[in-house]
Design a protein around this motif. Structure first.
Motif, mmCIF file in Angstrom:
data_model
loop_
_atom_site.group_PDB
_atom_site.id
_atom_site.type_symbol
_atom_site.label_atom_id
_atom_site.label_comp_id
_atom_site.label_asym_id
_atom_site.label_seq_id
_atom_site.Cartn_x
_atom_site.Cartn_y
_atom_site.Cartn_z
ATOM 1 N N ARG A 190 -21.502 44.566 -32.754
ATOM 2 C CA ARG A 190 -21.478 43.139 -32.457
ATOM 3 C C ARG A 190 -20.129 42.781 -31.844
ATOM 4 N NH1 ARG A 190 -25.825 44.209 -34.169
ATOM 5 N NH2 ARG A 190 -27.105 43.113 -35.716
ATOM 6 N N PHE A 191 -20.138 41.831 -30.933
ATOM 7 C CA PHE A 191 -18.903 41.389 -30.277
ATOM 8 C C PHE A 191 -18.438 40.096 -30.944
ATOM 9 C CE2 PHE A 191 -20.953 44.211 -27.345
ATOM 10 C CZ PHE A 191 -19.922 44.884 -26.708
ATOM 11 N N ASP A 192 -17.525 40.250 -31.907
ATOM 12 C CA ASP A 192 -17.019 39.081 -32.617
ATOM 13 C C ASP A 192 -15.942 38.383 -31.787
ATOM 14 O OD1 ASP A 192 -14.792 40.718 -32.897
ATOM 15 O OD2 ASP A 192 -15.151 41.150 -35.010
ATOM 16 N N ASP A 193 -15.404 37.295 -32.309
ATOM 17 C CA ASP A 193 -14.451 36.492 -31.540
ATOM 18 C C ASP A 193 -13.206 37.286 -31.159
ATOM 19 O OD1 ASP A 193 -16.158 34.364 -31.729
ATOM 20 O OD2 ASP A 193 -15.117 33.400 -33.402
ATOM 21 N N GLU A 194 -12.710 38.105 -32.087
ATOM 22 C CA GLU A 194 -11.512 38.892 -31.798
ATOM 23 C C GLU A 194 -11.778 39.910 -30.695
ATOM 24 O OE1 GLU A 194 -8.348 41.819 -34.168
ATOM 25 O OE2 GLU A 194 -10.007 40.857 -35.228
ATOM 26 N N THR A 195 -12.943 40.526 -30.732
ATOM 27 C CA THR A 195 -13.307 41.508 -29.717
ATOM 28 C C THR A 195 -13.456 40.842 -28.351
ATOM 29 O OG1 THR A 195 -14.460 42.814 -31.383
ATOM 30 C CG2 THR A 195 -15.014 43.251 -29.083
ATOM 31 N N LEU A 196 -14.130 39.715 -28.311
ATOM 32 C CA LEU A 196 -14.320 39.001 -27.051
ATOM 33 C C LEU A 196 -12.982 38.528 -26.482
ATOM 34 C CD1 LEU A 196 -17.469 36.943 -28.077
ATOM 35 C CD2 LEU A 196 -17.401 38.803 -26.400
#
Length: 434
Positions: free
Chosen positions: A64-70
């Motif tokens: 999953r692409f969480d906020d930190e990753t994005l």
């Protein structure tokens, strides 16, 4: 999201740039089928072993692409706003079928089939290959070792010879392929694998003499412990060990020297001292060839480290992830067409395949049969190999680790006897494309 945290960045940069370009071209949502297979077995190997599936299902669930990753992807300008919006809502919603964990495989075997849109399926490529290439390589080496051990237990003890997370994965893969236990406590906690361990040479050297070291270990762990007897003089150490523990001494461990010669000498000495039930454990950079060479020796168990966790010379299974079919248009119900690479030395066979294994009248495997489409009958002499692992994005293929372990023992026994030969050779059964 599961305990792994997000696994979305355990991937290569170009997976995301392909998605960006496909979104712009309009092809990102075309239904696609990818297959994981190896064009050939590692040199000299007769079969491969599927391992890592259980770990992979957890990793896909956590992709999953969480906020930190994005935020990281935006800061590095890896992809643009449209792709970031797509990734924010990403989860794999397709289907995955595969060979069950512990199953054997051969050149061309589609050990994993991933079906979904191009964008959602291509993003999993690197994650899938990194898990399966490592675990299948370790499991194949472990299978050869347990076969060479001919029923004597093998202990996985390679944690100090690989990355700390790879050590846990390696212990799991080795257990599937027949290893009895591991020295790695994290693997024991995570997967329920039995753990073993007593002492190293440092413990003996810490004390003023071997007698004090052995006495301390016996006092702490009991007479059934395993004493390391090759720090100084082996014969003297064995004599001291039996004097302190008596015939109830559990085992002695040999970690250096001519193991074949020492095992015979120590067995004779133990028997003469009345410790005829005391076991002999050998370690020291063992591989399947060394284990086979010790088969005639009075050895009761083997401890294997470096060669196991590095795949015994083949640290990867050489698996690839290739697009084999895609829809002719963007309609979800559009028919699939076969696609395949024609590159010299790297060809692939297009089309979504049904994987079967054929058997002779005695139940011995004869061939890996790969059918494109649903052609041909499936009779009692054929066994279907692909099982559902993910359906509509939901994991359905989890199973207890012992089921994979039992499966491997059963499937390996179905192969022709030449599968257990350590001499170099081709795959023990052919792959037939229909």
């Amino acid at each position: 999201m599961n305990a792994l945290g997000t696994t979305a960045l355990l991937t290569d940069h170009y997976e995301l740039t392909m998605v960006e370009a496909a979104l712009r071209s309009g092809a990102a949502h075309r239904r696609s089928v990818f297959e994981v297979f190896a064009r050939r077995l590692p040199e000299g190997r007769r079969y491969g072993v599927v391992a890592g599936t259980g770990r992979l299902l957890d990793a896909i669930e956590a992709f999953r692409f969480d906020d930190e990753t994005l935020a990281f992807l935006a800061e590095r300008r890896v992809v643009g706003p449209e792709t970031l919006a797509f990734l924010a809502d990403y989860r794999f919603r397709g289907d995955i079928h595969g060979y069950a964990e512990g199953e054997c495989w051969f050149p061309g075997s589609p050990i994993l089939v991933v079906e979904g849109t191009f964008a959602e399926a291509v993003l999993l490529e690197t994650l899938i290959l990194s898990v399966l290439n490592h675990d299948c390589a370790v499991a194949a080496a472990a299978s050869r070792m347990t076969s060479a051990a001919a029923g004597r237990p093998c202990v996985e003890m390679g944690s100090r010879r690989t990355h700390e997370q790879s050590a846990v994965a390696a212990a799991r893969a080795a257990y599937i392929a027949g290893f009895a236990s591991t020295s790695n406590l994290r693997a024991g906690q995570a997967f329920g694998i039995p753990t073993l361990g007593t002492s190293a040479h440092a413990f003996t050297l810490l004390h003023d003499n071997e007698r004090d070291a052995f006495g301390a270990q016996i006092a702490a762990l009991g007479k059934d412990t395993t004493l390391l007897v090759d720090t100084y003089d082996v014969a003297e150490a064995v004599r001291t060990a039996v004097e302190l523990a008596g015939p109830e001494l559990g085992a002695v461990r040999l970690d250096s020297g001519d193991l074949l010669l020492l095992a015979h000498r120590v067995r004779r000495q133990l028997d003469e001292l009345g410790a005829d039930r005391t076991r002999i454990v050998v370690t020291s950079d063992l591989d399947e060839y060394a284990i086979a060479a010790l088969r005639a020796a009075p050895v009761d168990a083997y401890g294997v480290g470096t060669q196991l966790v590095t795949g015994s010379g083949h640290p990867t299974a050489s698996l690839v992830y290739k697009l084999v079919a895609r829809a002719v248009g963007d309609d979800p119900d559009a028919p699939l067409v076969s696609v395949a690479k024609k590159s010299p030395g790297k060809p692939s066979h297009g089309g979504r395949k049904t994987a079967l294994r054929s058997y002779d009248a005695d139940g011995v495997a004869e061939a890996e049969v790969l059918r494109t489409g649903a052609t041909g009958p499936i009779g009692p002499e054929l066994r279907e190999l692909l099982v559902p692992l993910v359906v509509g994005g939901e994991v359905v293929g989890r199973e207890p680790l012992d089921e994979a372990r039992d499966r491997h023992e059963r499937v390996r026994a179905e192969l022709p006897l030449s599968a257990t030969q350590l001499s170099r050779g081709d795959a023990v059964i052919p792959t037939i494309y229909e």
